[in-house]
Scaffold this active site. Sequence first.
Site, PDB file in Angstrom:
ATOM      1  N   SER A  70       0.863  -1.197   0.000  1.00  0.00           N
ATOM      2  CA  SER A  70       0.000   0.000   0.000  1.00  0.00           C
ATOM      3  C   SER A  70       0.886   1.230   0.000  1.00  0.00           C
ATOM      4  O   SER A  70       2.014   1.191   0.513  1.00  0.00           O
ATOM      5  CB  SER A  70      -0.874   0.019   1.264  1.00  0.00           C
ATOM      6  OG  SER A  70      -1.507   1.281   1.412  1.00  0.00           O
ATOM      7  N   TYR A 121      -1.785  -0.748  10.311  1.00  0.00           N
ATOM      8  CA  TYR A 121      -1.972  -1.159   8.911  1.00  0.00           C
ATOM      9  C   TYR A 121      -0.721  -0.804   8.099  1.00  0.00           C
ATOM     10  O   TYR A 121      -0.198  -1.627   7.335  1.00  0.00           O
ATOM     11  CB  TYR A 121      -3.209  -0.464   8.342  1.00  0.00           C
ATOM     12  CG  TYR A 121      -3.423  -0.669   6.869  1.00  0.00           C
ATOM     13  CD1 TYR A 121      -3.914  -1.883   6.385  1.00  0.00           C
ATOM     14  CD2 TYR A 121      -3.143   0.349   5.945  1.00  0.00           C
ATOM     15  CE1 TYR A 121      -4.108  -2.073   5.025  1.00  0.00           C
ATOM     16  CE2 TYR A 121      -3.345   0.165   4.598  1.00  0.00           C
ATOM     17  CZ  TYR A 121      -3.827  -1.044   4.133  1.00  0.00           C
ATOM     18  OH  TYR A 121      -4.020  -1.240   2.788  1.00  0.00           O
TER      19      TYR A 121
HETATM   20  N1  LIG Z   1      -8.693   0.179  -1.332  1.00  0.00           N
HETATM   21  C1  LIG Z   1      -7.596   0.866  -1.076  1.00  0.00           C
HETATM   22  O1  LIG Z   1      -7.623   2.098  -1.011  1.00  0.00           O
HETATM   23  C2  LIG Z   1      -6.280   0.151  -0.911  1.00  0.00           C
HETATM   24  C3  LIG Z   1      -5.111   0.937  -0.934  1.00  0.00           C
HETATM   25  C4  LIG Z   1      -3.887   0.309  -0.771  1.00  0.00           C
HETATM   26  C5  LIG Z   1      -3.821  -1.051  -0.603  1.00  0.00           C
HETATM   27  N2  LIG Z   1      -4.976  -1.785  -0.567  1.00  0.00           N
HETATM   28  C6  LIG Z   1      -4.837  -3.230  -0.379  1.00  0.00           C
HETATM   29  O2  LIG Z   1      -5.466  -3.888  -1.451  1.00  0.00           O
HETATM   30  C7  LIG Z   1      -5.970  -5.153  -1.022  1.00  0.00           C
HETATM   31  C8  LIG Z   1      -7.438  -5.266  -1.402  1.00  0.00           C
HETATM   32  O3  LIG Z   1      -8.146  -4.192  -0.800  1.00  0.00           O
HETATM   33  P1  LIG Z   1      -9.654  -3.825  -1.180  1.00  0.00           P
HETATM   34  O4  LIG Z   1      -9.746  -2.356  -1.152  1.00  0.00           O
HETATM   35  O5  LIG Z   1     -10.089  -4.573  -2.367  1.00  0.00           O
HETATM   36  O6  LIG Z   1     -10.398  -4.393   0.130  1.00  0.00           O
HETATM   37  P2  LIG Z   1     -11.835  -5.076   0.287  1.00  0.00           P
HETATM   38  O7  LIG Z   1     -12.097  -5.046   1.754  1.00  0.00           O
HETATM   39  O8  LIG Z   1     -12.813  -4.456  -0.634  1.00  0.00           O
HETATM   40  O9  LIG Z   1     -11.585  -6.585  -0.189  1.00  0.00           O
HETATM   41  C9  LIG Z   1     -10.729  -7.432   0.518  1.00  0.00           C
HETATM   42  C10 LIG Z   1     -11.021  -8.865   0.134  1.00  0.00           C
HETATM   43  O10 LIG Z   1     -10.151  -9.697   0.912  1.00  0.00           O
HETATM   44  C11 LIG Z   1     -10.921 -10.753   1.470  1.00  0.00           C
HETATM   45  N3  LIG Z   1     -10.307 -11.225   2.718  1.00  0.00           N
HETATM   46  C12 LIG Z   1     -10.235 -10.593   3.919  1.00  0.00           C
HETATM   47  N4  LIG Z   1      -9.656 -11.382   4.832  1.00  0.00           N
HETATM   48  C13 LIG Z   1      -9.347 -12.554   4.195  1.00  0.00           C
HETATM   49  C14 LIG Z   1      -8.734 -13.752   4.612  1.00  0.00           C
HETATM   50  N5  LIG Z   1      -8.355 -13.953   5.885  1.00  0.00           N
HETATM   51  N6  LIG Z   1      -8.557 -14.738   3.693  1.00  0.00           N
HETATM   52  C15 LIG Z   1      -8.970 -14.565   2.410  1.00  0.00           C
HETATM   53  N7  LIG Z   1      -9.572 -13.454   1.965  1.00  0.00           N
HETATM   54  C16 LIG Z   1      -9.757 -12.455   2.852  1.00  0.00           C
HETATM   55  C17 LIG Z   1     -12.297 -10.148   1.696  1.00  0.00           C
HETATM   56  O11 LIG Z   1     -13.301 -11.156   1.833  1.00  0.00           O
HETATM   57  C18 LIG Z   1     -12.456  -9.300   0.441  1.00  0.00           C
HETATM   58  O12 LIG Z   1     -12.986 -10.033  -0.629  1.00  0.00           O
HETATM   59  C19 LIG Z   1      -5.703  -5.221   0.493  1.00  0.00           C
HETATM   60  O13 LIG Z   1      -4.512  -5.913   0.736  1.00  0.00           O
HETATM   61  C20 LIG Z   1      -5.525  -3.764   0.854  1.00  0.00           C
HETATM   62  O14 LIG Z   1      -4.760  -3.602   2.023  1.00  0.00           O
HETATM   63  C21 LIG Z   1      -6.191  -1.212  -0.722  1.00  0.00           C
END
Ligand SMILES: NC(=O)c1ccc[n+]([C@@H]2O[C@H](COP(=O)([O-])OP(=O)(O)OC[C@H]3O[C@@H](n4cnc5c(N)ncnc54)[C@H](O)[C@@H]3O)[C@@H](O)[C@H]2O)c1
Length: 267
Positions: free
Chosen positions: A148, A161
């Site tokens: 991230s 985080y």
């Molecule tokens: N959205 C943002 O702004 C952003 C920014 C930087 C990084 N990220 C990273 O991107 C990735 C995806 O984020 P997102 O925004 O799509 O989040 P989200 O919450 O929309 O989706 C996360 C997904 O991960 C799954 N998940 C959670 N715990 C789990 C586990 N123990 N085993 C298997 N699956 C699991 C959830 O069911 C969900 O489908 C994450 O690693 C997040 O930290 C997101």
Amino acid sequence: MTVFDLTWRSALVTGGAQGLGEGMARALASAGASVVIADIQESGEHTAADLPSEGQQKHAFTRLDVTEETDWERAITATIDTVGGLDILVNNAGIEISSLLTEVAAGDIRRMLEVNVLGTTLGLKHGLRAMRPGGPAGNGGVIVNVASVAATIAFPGISVYSATKSAVDRLTRVAAMESGKLGYRVRVNCVYPGLVPTAMGAGLANDMATLGLFGSAEEAVGAVVDLTPSGRLGTVEDMADAVVFLASDAARFVNGAGLPVDGGMGM
Ligand SMILES: NC(=O)c1ccc[n+]([C@@H]2O[C@H](COP(=O)([O-])OP(=O)(O)OC[C@H]3O[C@@H](n4cnc5c(N)ncnc54)[C@H](O)[C@@H]3O)[C@@H](O)[C@H]2O)c1
């Protein structure tokens, strides 16, 4: 056929039921790969059924809690059995629980460490074992970890985080080094996404207002955009296309790298 083409490649995307993972699965499928979506949410079954498909492509869903080693063993075997191999692993599953440091709950720290650090590490362990020569997939391949922009800046309210995502960054570098030294033929890279208004991203903006760090969620989003040279939030497609690049032969000499996909926010 271009260097971005992923025809005949098999990919496993964790946390692929929704959000960025869903977009990454869709983009990998559009580039020609067969994709297995792995998630704790059964809705991943519908997400997998909706992925674009042509010719020999097959897509599937498998239930995976990334913190459970036995789930990993089962998911890797299921992937190889259903889509014929494992060439690309995207360690995308992650969680974010906002808190001020003075208020942070030990249980929330443990949960973020478990999913983001333990989950990614187990993915590296079982992905490398499967892809390295002699493994059940055995043809080498590519692992992309999802870190991230939080690993590269100091944003309030997301200290733990951010620490877990810095850990994902270091895991990536050491995994690439071990893989190279031991002849696994697996490239390992990570992306640093900027803020994207998925369930997680939108929730984070709301949390900033709840914690009293910004007047409203909109003000928090405005602060992020102000810090971003490209002048907007990221989209799911922005992140997904970067993952396709790293997974493809276009990135054949990119290894042990972290790619910011944040419009310049983290520079
Ligand atoms: N959205 C943002 O702004 C952003 C920014 C930087 C990084 N990220 C990273 O991107 C990735 C995806 O984020 P997102 O925004 O799509 O989040 P989200 O919450 O929309 O989706 C996360 C997904 O991960 C799954 N998940 C959670 N715990 C789990 C586990 N123990 N085993 C298997 N699956 C699991 C959830 O069911 C969900 O489908 C994450 O690693 C997040 O930290 C997101």
